[in-house]
Scaffold this motif. Sequence first.
Motif, short mmCIF file in Angstrom:
data_model
loop_
_atom_site.label_atom_id
_atom_site.label_comp_id
_atom_site.label_asym_id
_atom_site.label_seq_id
_atom_site.Cartn_x
_atom_site.Cartn_y
_atom_site.Cartn_z
N UNK A 1 -4.41 -2.70 7.70
CA UNK A 1 -3.77 -2.82 6.40
C UNK A 1 -2.54 -1.92 6.35
N UNK A 2 -1.44 -2.45 5.82
CA UNK A 2 -0.23 -1.65 5.67
C UNK A 2 -0.47 -0.56 4.64
N UNK A 3 0.06 0.61 4.87
CA UNK A 3 -0.19 1.71 3.93
C UNK A 3 1.10 2.42 3.57
N UNK A 4 1.08 3.07 2.44
CA UNK A 4 2.16 3.99 2.11
C UNK A 4 1.84 5.29 2.83
N UNK A 5 2.83 5.84 3.52
CA UNK A 5 2.59 7.11 4.18
C UNK A 5 3.19 8.21 3.33
N UNK A 6 2.48 9.32 3.24
CA UNK A 6 3.02 10.49 2.54
C UNK A 6 3.73 11.37 3.55
N UNK A 7 4.94 11.78 3.23
CA UNK A 7 5.68 12.64 4.13
C UNK A 7 6.39 13.70 3.30
N UNK A 8 6.73 14.82 3.92
CA UNK A 8 7.45 15.86 3.17
C UNK A 8 8.91 15.87 3.60
N UNK A 9 9.81 15.91 2.62
CA UNK A 9 11.21 16.00 2.98
C UNK A 9 11.59 17.48 3.08
N UNK A 10 12.88 17.73 3.33
CA UNK A 10 13.30 19.12 3.58
C UNK A 10 13.06 20.03 2.39
N UNK A 11 13.08 19.48 1.19
CA UNK A 11 12.86 20.33 0.01
C UNK A 11 11.38 20.55 -0.24
N UNK A 12 10.54 19.98 0.58
CA UNK A 12 9.12 20.21 0.44
C UNK A 12 8.45 19.31 -0.57
N UNK A 13 9.19 18.40 -1.17
CA UNK A 13 8.57 17.49 -2.13
C UNK A 13 8.00 16.29 -1.38
N UNK A 14 6.92 15.76 -1.92
CA UNK A 14 6.34 14.58 -1.29
C UNK A 14 7.17 13.35 -1.62
N UNK A 15 7.27 12.49 -0.69
CA UNK A 15 7.88 11.20 -0.99
C UNK A 15 7.01 10.14 -0.32
N UNK A 16 7.11 8.95 -0.83
CA UNK A 16 6.30 7.88 -0.28
C UNK A 16 7.18 6.97 0.54
N UNK A 17 6.73 6.67 1.74
CA UNK A 17 7.50 5.82 2.63
C UNK A 17 6.77 4.48 2.70
N UNK A 18 7.51 3.44 2.49
CA UNK A 18 6.87 2.13 2.47
C UNK A 18 6.91 1.51 3.86
N UNK B 1 0.66 -18.83 8.09
CA UNK B 1 1.13 -17.44 8.14
C UNK B 1 1.86 -17.08 6.85
N UNK B 2 1.49 -15.95 6.30
CA UNK B 2 2.08 -15.46 5.04
C UNK B 2 2.57 -14.04 5.27
N UNK B 3 3.76 -13.74 4.78
CA UNK B 3 4.28 -12.37 4.89
C UNK B 3 3.98 -11.63 3.59
N UNK B 4 3.43 -10.44 3.74
CA UNK B 4 3.09 -9.59 2.59
C UNK B 4 3.96 -8.35 2.66
N UNK B 5 4.65 -8.07 1.56
CA UNK B 5 5.57 -6.92 1.59
C UNK B 5 5.87 -6.43 0.18
N UNK B 6 6.29 -5.17 0.07
CA UNK B 6 6.74 -4.69 -1.23
C UNK B 6 7.99 -5.46 -1.67
N UNK C 1 -6.63 -10.77 -0.87
CA UNK C 1 -5.85 -9.97 0.09
C UNK C 1 -4.80 -9.12 -0.63
N UNK C 2 -4.04 -9.75 -1.53
CA UNK C 2 -2.97 -9.01 -2.22
C UNK C 2 -3.53 -7.90 -3.10
N UNK C 3 -4.62 -8.21 -3.81
CA UNK C 3 -5.19 -7.19 -4.71
C UNK C 3 -5.76 -6.02 -3.90
N UNK C 4 -6.36 -6.32 -2.77
CA UNK C 4 -6.91 -5.25 -1.92
C UNK C 4 -5.78 -4.38 -1.36
N UNK C 5 -4.71 -5.04 -0.92
CA UNK C 5 -3.55 -4.28 -0.41
C UNK C 5 -2.94 -3.42 -1.49
N UNK C 6 -2.80 -4.01 -2.68
CA UNK C 6 -2.20 -3.27 -3.80
C UNK C 6 -3.05 -2.04 -4.13
#
Length: 193
Positions: A1-18, A31-36, A131-136
């Motif tokens: 399953x595709x996930x949002x990854x949490x990462x820290x930028x230089x200022x130390x704040x969390x940002x979400x990477x899609x 075949x179906x493409x699922x994406x933000x 599928x979409x609701x589970x991913x969301x």
Amino acid sequence: MSRLALASDRRGTDRLRICNPQTWHCRDGRAIVLRPARAADIALARAFFDQLSPLSRYRRFCSARRLRSEELAYLTRTEPRRTMALIATVTVGGVEMQIGAAHYVKDANHGCAELALVIADRWQRLGLGEKLLTMLAGYANAAGLARGTGAVLASNAPMLHLVRKLGAHVRSDPADATLCQFSMSLQCPRAAA
Ligand SMILES: CC(C)(COP(=O)(O)OP(=O)(O)OC[C@H]1O[C@@H](n2cnc3c(N)ncnc32)[C@H](O)[C@@H]1OP(=O)(O)O)[C@@H](O)C(=O)NCCC(=O)NCCS
């Protein structure tokens, strides 16, 4: 399953990477493409919401009217900590078409995600809604939200079946007998991802 990854930028704040779009095969093998969703998807979204049957549109929005441009813009905005739209698309004759949309908005008062979705009529009952609701749910949980909630028409048997299948608790809305409210854990929805 595709996930949002949490990462820290230089200022130390969390940002979400899609993460990138993923391809998934529905029950009949297509075949179906699922994406933000992105802001540039507004024309796709307009075509998608306009072709929904009055019943599907009514079940999703409690209204059968067409959506206004600002509503379409709202439904294609992704700011993971507050709101996110996930879409499902197929490519037919080289043209991308939207066939599903799932959306969450953070409820600031309760720290939960309000969830809603709709699948194009011809693509229903192929596993895409689940599928979409589970991913969301996975995305909302990665954004720090623990519970998903929503309002569903009491007559909407398909959606009530789907959320119960994912482990939701469903109760009648005490203020409106035509509505039900559901609440589910976003940590581990009971479904294949
Ligand atoms: C509710 C909705 C999203 C379900 O999407 P879907 O892609 O058809 O659902 P799935 O194929 O993933 O099926 C999920 C489950 O619901 C059941 N289901 C779906 N449609 C059903 C129907 N018309 N009648 C009975 N059960 C139904 C499926 O059988 C499946 O359960 P199962 O695995 O136990 O058999 C879709 O019907 C829809 O878009 N409805 C209009 C908009 C709406 O109601 N949105 C919800 C309000 S926010």
